[in-house]
Design an enzyme around this catalytic site. Structure first.
Site, PDB file in Angstrom:
ATOM      1  N   ARG A 169       0.852  -1.199   0.000  1.00 32.51           N
ATOM      2  CA  ARG A 169       0.000   0.000   0.000  1.00 32.51           C
ATOM      3  C   ARG A 169       0.883   1.243   0.000  1.00 32.51           C
ATOM      4  NH1 ARG A 169      -1.325   2.007   4.642  1.00 32.51           N
ATOM      5  NH2 ARG A 169      -2.097   0.072   5.549  1.00 32.51           N
ATOM      6  N   TYR A 190     -15.152  18.037 -15.125  1.00 28.08           N
ATOM      7  CA  TYR A 190     -15.611  16.649 -15.234  1.00 28.08           C
ATOM      8  C   TYR A 190     -16.711  16.385 -14.199  1.00 28.08           C
ATOM      9  CZ  TYR A 190     -15.456  11.562 -14.947  1.00 28.08           C
ATOM     10  OH  TYR A 190     -15.796  10.238 -14.919  1.00 28.08           O
ATOM     11  N   ASP A 234      -6.403  19.234 -14.268  1.00 27.95           N
ATOM     12  CA  ASP A 234      -6.798  17.935 -14.810  1.00 27.95           C
ATOM     13  C   ASP A 234      -6.348  17.898 -16.269  1.00 27.95           C
ATOM     14  OD1 ASP A 234      -8.096  15.697 -15.840  1.00 27.95           O
ATOM     15  OD2 ASP A 234      -9.878  15.977 -14.589  1.00 27.95           O
ATOM     16  N   LYS A 270      -7.838   6.844 -19.404  1.00 31.97           N
ATOM     17  CA  LYS A 270      -8.032   7.427 -20.727  1.00 31.97           C
ATOM     18  C   LYS A 270      -6.744   7.290 -21.568  1.00 31.97           C
ATOM     19  CE  LYS A 270     -11.824   8.340 -18.514  1.00 31.97           C
ATOM     20  NZ  LYS A 270     -12.107   9.571 -17.827  1.00 31.97           N
TER      21      LYS A 270
HETATM   22  C1  LIG Z   1     -12.580  10.009 -16.547  1.00 32.58           C
HETATM   23  C2  LIG Z   1     -12.170  11.318 -16.012  1.00 32.58           C
HETATM   24  C3  LIG Z   1     -11.935  11.510 -14.627  1.00 32.58           C
HETATM   25  C4  LIG Z   1     -12.186  10.419 -13.612  1.00 32.58           C
HETATM   26  O1  LIG Z   1     -11.355   9.324 -13.791  1.00 32.58           O
HETATM   27  P1  LIG Z   1     -11.737   7.809 -13.371  1.00 32.58           P
HETATM   28  O2  LIG Z   1     -10.519   7.043 -13.770  1.00 32.58           O
HETATM   29  O3  LIG Z   1     -12.964   7.432 -14.134  1.00 32.58           O
HETATM   30  O4  LIG Z   1     -11.991   7.796 -11.899  1.00 32.58           O
HETATM   31  C5  LIG Z   1     -11.507  12.770 -14.218  1.00 32.58           C
HETATM   32  N1  LIG Z   1     -11.333  13.792 -15.098  1.00 32.58           N
HETATM   33  C6  LIG Z   1     -11.562  13.633 -16.425  1.00 32.58           C
HETATM   34  C7  LIG Z   1     -11.377  14.801 -17.334  1.00 32.58           C
HETATM   35  C8  LIG Z   1     -11.988  12.411 -16.922  1.00 32.58           C
HETATM   36  O5  LIG Z   1     -12.234  12.278 -18.236  1.00 32.58           O
END
Ligand SMILES: *Cc1c(COP(=O)(O)O)cnc(C)c1O
Length: 385
Positions: free
Chosen positions: A49, A101, A173, A198
């Site tokens: 962890r 998001y 982000d 992504k």
């Molecule tokens: C998908 C996404 C998230 C969240 O990520 P997860 O891996 O689904 O928890 C945060 N910000 C953006 C811009 C995203 O596309």
């Protein structure tokens, strides 16, 4: 590090690091625990962890790509966002964009409702509203550029200067572009984070996150919290994401070629009312995109003529665009924000944000571009019949 070094960093992450066998690719270490050398003689790792060799290799790679001091691999993108919230006390103020998001919006609004911090939601391109928000001397300003699903940009460098002037930390982000197309720490931000689900993993088979702090001390504080609350990512997910990362720069090149072609095709098609893509010269922030990004990315949205009936026919006829949420994988995806990613928003709020029933979002993949255009062409024609 210049832009051209990104491919080298991505490919060479962890290579030649095995001292025992000379394995070229770093091993997957699944062990949850590590033997001490002897009484009170710890090795580098003691419990997974807290620290794991596979996760550490992936974290170092992302930190290097984003040019920060410390990388932290988290279980999901959302847990990376939640980790940042650990920096906040009840009297602190946070500024978030009105079109961030949906999951981030839900997290910040619900934590604020429970009194964990004060929240200000603003359109960060509205300078008056932004200045008013910054006058509250926030501890944290969250940015997201480009935004989802309308691909609006904010000027990361300009807002960061204003935020720093009032003593705020800036977290960006960077999920929609990846470090191959945008490096927010070089634009002045203090923290950059991703949903590695992504583009970074890129193969739609891992849910994960990562966060990079520019400064060592902030990174160590966040790493301490990641272990404390137990949101570090798994070894196996780290292994897969590191594997995906190696092709990130070359994938992004093909994503870009395909996205540019799809956007140009959509823009001239009679079934299409409007295309939202920063690479088009009529995008209101086309110049900003050229300045702060290395390229335009492969996310776009468009409005189709004929309303929701046309949307249904389009989705039904497409063969090479899968109807699914998420983005950033090698395969092309299509979605309807109003009923999918943004279904949690009231219809009035959706309309205020520019999300109509005719809006369609594309995550353009790396399939053969002629196949994709042919597919879109026949489905768009059918939608107007
Ligand atoms: C998908 C996404 C998230 C969240 O990520 P997860 O891996 O689904 O928890 C945060 N910000 C953006 C811009 C995203 O596309």
């Amino acid at each position: 590090m210049s832009e051209k070094k990104i491919a080298t960093t991505a490919v060479r992450a962890g290579i030649n690091s095995d001292q025992h066998h000379g394995a070229v690719i770093p091993a997957l270490h699944l062990s949850s625990t590590y033997a001490l050398k002897g009484f009170n003689e710890k090795r580098q790792f003691d419990y997974s962890r807290t620290g794991n060799p596979t996760r550490a290799t992936f974290a170092r790679a992302i930190a290097e790509l984003e040019q920060g001091a410390v990388g932290i691999v988290t279980s999901t993108g959302m847990s990376a966002v939640h980790l940042i919230c650990q920096l906040l006390n009840t009297e602190d103020t946070v500024v978030i964009p009105h079109d961030c998001y949906g999951g981030s919006f839900r997290l910040f609004t619900h934590l604020a409702k429970r009194g964990q911090f004060n929240l200000v939601v603003v359109d960060q391109n509205d300078q008056t509203a932004l200045s008013e928000a910054l006058a509250k001397k926030p501890k944290l300003v969250l940015l997201e550029s480009p935004s989802n699903p309308l691909l609006r940009l904010v000027d990361i460098a300009a807002i960061t200067i204003q935020a720093h002037n009032v003593g705020a930390l800036v977290a960006v982000d960077n999920t929609f572009l990846s470090p191959a197309l945008q490096q927010p720490l070089l634009l002045g931000a203090d923290i950059v984070f991703h949903s590695t689900t992504k583009y970074i993993n890129g193969h739609s088979d891992v849910v994960g996150g990562v966060l990079v702090a520019k400064e060592q001390a902030l990174g160590e504080e966040l790493a301490w919290w990641a272990n404390c609350i137990g949101i570090t990512g798994s070894a196996f997910d780290s292994y897969l994401a590191l594997r995906g990362l190696k092709t990130l720069p070359i994938r992004m090149k093909q994503h870009q070629i395909n996205a540019n072609a799809v956007a140009a095709f959509l823009q001239q098609h009679s079934a299409v009312e409007r295309v939202y893509f920063p690479g088009l010269s009529d995008h209101p922030q086309h110049e900003l995109a050229k300045k702060q990004q290395y390229d335009f990315g492969a996310m776009m949205s468009f409005e189709i003529k004929g309303g929701v009936e046309a949307v249904k026919v389009l989705f039904d006829k497409l063969k090479f665009f899968t109807l699914a949420q998420s983005l950033g994988g090698v395969e092309s995806l299509i979605s309807h924000p109003s009923t999918m990613t943004h279904a949690g928003m009231e219809i009035e709020a959706q309309l205020a944000a520019g999300i109509t029933q005719s809006l369609i979002r594309l995550s353009v993949g790396i399939e053969d571009i002629e196949d994709m255009i042919d597919d879109l062409s026949q489905a768009l024609d059918a939608s107007q019949a």
